[in-house]
Design an enzyme around this catalytic site. Sequence first.
Site, PDB file in Angstrom:
ATOM      1  CG  ASN A  47       3.498 -16.128 -16.539  1.00  0.00           C
ATOM      2  OD1 ASN A  47       3.393 -15.280 -15.544  1.00  0.00           O
ATOM      3  ND2 ASN A  47       4.413 -16.307 -17.538  1.00  0.00           N
ATOM      4  CG  ASN A  88      -3.238  -9.488 -15.721  1.00  0.00           C
ATOM      5  OD1 ASN A  88      -3.906 -10.203 -16.613  1.00  0.00           O
ATOM      6  ND2 ASN A  88      -1.938  -8.721 -16.141  1.00  0.00           N
ATOM      7  CG  MET A 107       8.060  -8.409 -12.320  1.00  0.00           C
ATOM      8  SD  MET A 107       7.323  -8.519 -13.923  1.00  0.00           S
ATOM      9  CE  MET A 107       8.711  -8.121 -14.955  1.00  0.00           C
ATOM     10  CG  HIS A 137       4.998 -13.663 -22.001  1.00  0.00           C
ATOM     11  ND1 HIS A 137       6.085 -12.999 -21.130  1.00  0.00           N
ATOM     12  CD2 HIS A 137       5.277 -13.416 -23.383  1.00  0.00           C
ATOM     13  CE1 HIS A 137       6.774 -12.822 -22.049  1.00  0.00           C
ATOM     14  NE2 HIS A 137       6.652 -12.773 -23.184  1.00  0.00           N
ATOM     15  N   GLY A 170      -0.183  -5.226 -10.317  1.00  0.00           N
ATOM     16  CA  GLY A 170      -1.576  -5.963  -9.937  1.00  0.00           C
ATOM     17  C   GLY A 170      -2.907  -5.816 -10.639  1.00  0.00           C
TER      18      GLY A 170
END
Length: 201
Positions: free
Chosen positions: A107, A14, A90, A109, A12
């Site tokens: 999202n 982010n 995930m 990446h 976590g």
Amino acid sequence: MIKLGVLASGRGSNFQSIIDSIDRGALDAEIACLVTDNRSAYAIERARLHKIPHVYINPAGYASRDIFYRDIADELQFCGVELVVLAGFMRVVKKPLIDAFPMRIMNIHPALLPSFKGLNAQKQALDYGVRIAGCTVHFVDEGVDSGPIILQEAVPVFSDDTEESLSARILESEHRIYPLAIKLFIEGKLRVTGNIVKIGD
Ligand code: GRF
């Protein structure tokens, strides 16, 4: 003030960068809910520390993925969420959630998409021998790490990099551009046409 819903499966960091941006007044948002699919995700601890409502939804308790995602969508809608932020979630998100929040799911990446989709993106980049790596914030569609690209940031790859050192460098970029992408969304500056996102007033 816009309400965010965050989905996370693990550490976590982010999620934390978004919390910190809100706390220092850089993001005019409130995190209405953290949803996790992992009871031991450290993200839950972060939510507790910051008094953010959080819910664990056990994927094992569902006969189908569609019902699992319908329940997540219901939870987020119940909390009044307007933008869903995947922060190390995930799983590949399925239609019931995407349909509930069209072009309202983001999202991050850890690669410069469309290169190195899927798991272990930083290792994929190292194994390929690229000189430049980075991260991408994008809207979520039904594909894996596809969907319109909002922001990217590049970092150099050095000859002595390990997966850990490259991941750490990319993570610093992630923590910069994710809050920025959310800010652009909040300010109504993102226009999506097909697969292209235009940024402007
Ligand atoms: C990040 O590298 C992100 O790009 C990827 O999963 C990782 C999550 O890290 N989607 P954290 O849980 O936010 O620390």
